[in-house]
Design a protein around this motif. Sequence first.
Motif, mmCIF file in Angstrom:
data_model
loop_
_atom_site.group_PDB
_atom_site.id
_atom_site.type_symbol
_atom_site.label_atom_id
_atom_site.label_comp_id
_atom_site.label_asym_id
_atom_site.label_seq_id
_atom_site.Cartn_x
_atom_site.Cartn_y
_atom_site.Cartn_z
ATOM 1 N N GLU A 509 33.922 38.329 28.612
ATOM 2 C CA GLU A 509 34.771 37.135 28.779
ATOM 3 C C GLU A 509 35.154 36.879 30.242
ATOM 4 N N PHE A 510 34.940 37.901 31.131
ATOM 5 C CA PHE A 510 35.310 37.701 32.538
ATOM 6 C C PHE A 510 34.110 37.394 33.446
ATOM 7 N N PHE A 511 32.940 37.227 32.815
ATOM 8 C CA PHE A 511 31.723 37.016 33.626
ATOM 9 C C PHE A 511 31.872 35.861 34.628
ATOM 10 N N ASP A 512 32.553 34.796 34.204
ATOM 11 C CA ASP A 512 32.710 33.644 35.108
ATOM 12 C C ASP A 512 33.935 33.799 35.992
ATOM 13 N N LYS A 513 34.973 34.370 35.378
ATOM 14 C CA LYS A 513 36.271 34.394 36.081
ATOM 15 C C LYS A 513 36.231 35.234 37.353
ATOM 16 N N ILE A 514 35.437 36.323 37.347
ATOM 17 C CA ILE A 514 35.452 37.221 38.517
ATOM 18 C C ILE A 514 34.965 36.541 39.794
ATOM 19 N N PHE A 515 34.304 35.381 39.634
ATOM 20 C CA PHE A 515 33.814 34.686 40.837
ATOM 21 C C PHE A 515 34.866 33.728 41.407
ATOM 22 N N ILE A 516 36.016 33.631 40.700
ATOM 23 C CA ILE A 516 37.063 32.711 41.167
ATOM 24 C C ILE A 516 37.901 33.428 42.230
ATOM 25 N N ILE A 517 38.316 32.667 43.199
ATOM 26 C CA ILE A 517 39.075 33.200 44.336
ATOM 27 C C ILE A 517 40.354 33.929 43.854
ATOM 28 N N PHE A 518 40.603 35.102 44.388
ATOM 29 C CA PHE A 518 41.773 35.969 44.087
ATOM 30 C C PHE A 518 41.781 36.520 42.666
ATOM 31 N N LYS A 519 40.733 36.233 41.887
ATOM 32 C CA LYS A 519 40.732 36.711 40.491
ATOM 33 C C LYS A 519 40.309 38.180 40.487
ATOM 34 N N ARG A 520 41.176 39.045 39.942
ATOM 35 C CA ARG A 520 40.900 40.491 39.867
ATOM 36 C C ARG A 520 41.118 40.960 38.436
ATOM 37 N N LEU A 521 40.432 42.032 38.080
ATOM 38 C CA LEU A 521 40.604 42.537 36.717
ATOM 39 C C LEU A 521 41.401 43.843 36.717
ATOM 40 N N HIS A 522 41.692 44.352 37.924
ATOM 41 C CA HIS A 522 42.371 45.668 37.973
ATOM 42 C C HIS A 522 43.535 45.656 38.936
ATOM 43 N N ASP A 523 44.335 46.658 38.735
ATOM 44 C CA ASP A 523 45.506 46.838 39.592
ATOM 45 C C ASP A 523 45.022 47.374 40.942
ATOM 46 N N THR A 524 45.671 46.948 42.033
ATOM 47 C CA THR A 524 45.250 47.407 43.366
ATOM 48 C C THR A 524 45.459 48.905 43.551
ATOM 49 N N GLU A 525 46.394 49.458 42.747
ATOM 50 C CA GLU A 525 46.639 50.905 42.861
ATOM 51 C C GLU A 525 45.403 51.673 42.392
ATOM 52 N N VAL A 526 44.753 51.145 41.342
ATOM 53 C CA VAL A 526 43.588 51.846 40.780
ATOM 54 C C VAL A 526 42.332 51.501 41.592
ATOM 55 N N TYR A 527 42.054 50.207 41.703
ATOM 56 C CA TYR A 527 40.898 49.758 42.493
ATOM 57 C C TYR A 527 41.406 48.766 43.530
ATOM 58 N N PRO A 528 41.537 49.171 44.785
ATOM 59 C CA PRO A 528 42.082 48.244 45.791
ATOM 60 C C PRO A 528 41.141 47.051 46.040
ATOM 61 N N GLY A 529 41.734 45.967 46.493
ATOM 62 C CA GLY A 529 40.913 44.775 46.791
ATOM 63 C C GLY A 529 41.763 43.520 46.737
ATOM 64 N N THR A 530 41.187 42.427 47.179
ATOM 65 C CA THR A 530 41.958 41.170 47.227
ATOM 66 C C THR A 530 41.442 40.124 46.233
ATOM 67 N N GLY A 531 40.308 40.406 45.624
ATOM 68 C CA GLY A 531 39.756 39.413 44.678
ATOM 69 C C GLY A 531 39.016 38.281 45.367
ATOM 70 N N MET A 532 38.607 38.525 46.632
ATOM 71 C CA MET A 532 37.914 37.467 47.387
ATOM 72 C C MET A 532 36.412 37.737 47.528
ATOM 73 N N GLY A 533 36.019 38.998 47.350
ATOM 74 C CA GLY A 533 34.629 39.397 47.636
ATOM 75 C C GLY A 533 33.590 38.559 46.890
ATOM 76 N N LEU A 534 33.726 38.448 45.558
ATOM 77 C CA LEU A 534 32.723 37.711 44.764
ATOM 78 C C LEU A 534 32.792 36.203 45.019
ATOM 79 N N ALA A 535 34.045 35.713 45.296
ATOM 80 C CA ALA A 535 34.187 34.275 45.589
ATOM 81 C C ALA A 535 33.419 33.941 46.857
ATOM 82 N N VAL A 536 33.562 34.830 47.900
ATOM 83 C CA VAL A 536 32.840 34.604 49.154
ATOM 84 C C VAL A 536 31.323 34.684 48.894
#
Length: 566
Positions: A509-536
């Motif tokens: 269900e997240f196949f499309d959403k992960i490409f949206i800007i700032f969209k992340r599926l995990h907490d930064t404590e577990v997997y750090p990141g800003t949710g911009m990588g796939l959007a870029v």
Amino acid sequence: MKEHPDDIIMKQPDGFPIIIQRRCDKLMDYFLLNYFVAGFFFAYLYHTWLIAIGVGGTCLMAYYCIKIALPNSRLYQYVLSAILGVFVAQFIYQMHGLSEMYLFAFIGSALLITYQKWQLQIPLLIVVLIHHAVFSYFQNAGHSKIYFRQADYFSLQGSLIHILLTITVFFICGLWAYQFKRYNQFRINQTVQMERLKKDAQLVLEKKHTEKALEERNTILESIGDAFFATDKNWIITYWNNSAEKIFNIPRVEILGKSLWQVFSDIIDKPFYDTIKKSVDENKSQHFEAWYEKQNAWHDVNVYPSENGLSVFLKDVTQRKNSEFQMNQLNLNLQRQAKELAISNAELEQFAYVASHDLQEPLRMITGFLTQFEKKYSETIDDTGRKYIGFAVDGSKKMRQIIHDLLDFSRVGRTEDKIERVDLREIVKDIRAIYSRQILDKKITINCDDLPALHTFKAPLRQVFQNLVGNGIKYQKPDQLPVIDICHVERDKHWEFSIKDNGIGINKEFFDKIFIIFKRLHDTEVYPGTGMGLAVTKKIIENMGGKIWVESEEGSGSTFYFTVLK
Ligand code: ADP
């Protein structure tokens, strides 16, 4: 050469076919020459050279002079008949006797049959009669230089029998000539009649064909959807089909025989009228579309001028024209909207760029002053205060990272990179170098097939590979050795790449959403990141005319696919 019936039929005023007459004349040329030469032969035997040359030559001259002087007259044939008689007399004189008279008289008389005219026997007969009468008289009178018969005496009875026999010969030949003429006339009449019948049959056949063709043409003209009408040279309407009746609402019976410009007087001097006139004046077909005000309709018109007048095909294209107009309007609107969208996008990108760029400075100040504050008042602030300062510094660091990523995002497509040869094996080498520390620590394996070299923008493509490999390394299960496989397939118009990991995987269900800007599926404590990588990454790929998608199962790793145009 085969004779054409017309040649045989082509006759002289006297009804004799010209071609046969020419043949007879040729034959006569030949026989006259032979007669002349025969005279020489007798001259040789009986020493009568003067007579052979004098009489024979005069005969030939007389014949050819008449023939040349009166080419259109048949007189030369009568002259011929007479000179054939004179030749008979010449030969009798040369041979001093009558013995061969019948032979020459018969040859001459038979030759004349070829002209198929019994009258031609008359001059020959007259000459022979006069000759007989005069020469027999002179011989009987005792003239020694007149040779007619070798016998010393010459009885009237014998003379009459001679004359009678000669007349019989001429009569028979005359009869033949007459019969020939009649028979030939009959044949010619038959041929003429046959020709006439043939011509009539051909005419009937042609008429039938024309009628059939006309019928077929009319069936076609009636069945076509186009309106069709035809006019003669004087613009009088000669044909008006079914569809024309419907389109103009004028029945055929009312319009046939009327002038086109009388019926359509309302379009005189309109473009419709001008184009038709031009077509006729220049004798050139024309195709055009015209607005017919009276019917509030658009017509698509084909005009074909011809020797007989004008043919016009016409169809109502109002609906198509309206749709075209609407389509044009729609296109214009779309173009306008696209332009507006492009402007607002450009403004938005400019805004993101300026905002993220300008935000970095105050953020640096906050972090800097907080660090200074912590140093200077380290003895006065308690642990809670220090903890809060730590949170604030962390927050501003994250904020910096976000601004950084945002800046990257807004920069996509703005770079002024040039297309160059990009060896993907080199890029993978670079990426291995970037992640060398983690590769060692976490025992990461990065496999790749025999990657190609492309002609494209190097920096953005490197960014794509780096982001996807980076995610493959980052989103891993703690107890597993990460394995990344980079593969490619060559398609017709593009290259297709895949980057596969054996990590945590993604829910469908997240196949499309992960490409949206700032969209992340995990907490930064577990997997750090800003949710911009796939959007870029997506923005870069789409900017280069490609597309990106993911296939994955939660817990069983993910494969990211993307294409690059060749
Ligand atoms: P970031 O990694 O900075 O969070 P990305 O845009 O790269 O941002 O990724 C968006 C989200 O997509 C991530 O938060 C993660 O949940 C998911 N994701 C990306 N790559 C993978 C991967 N290889 N495996 C599992 N999940 C992934």
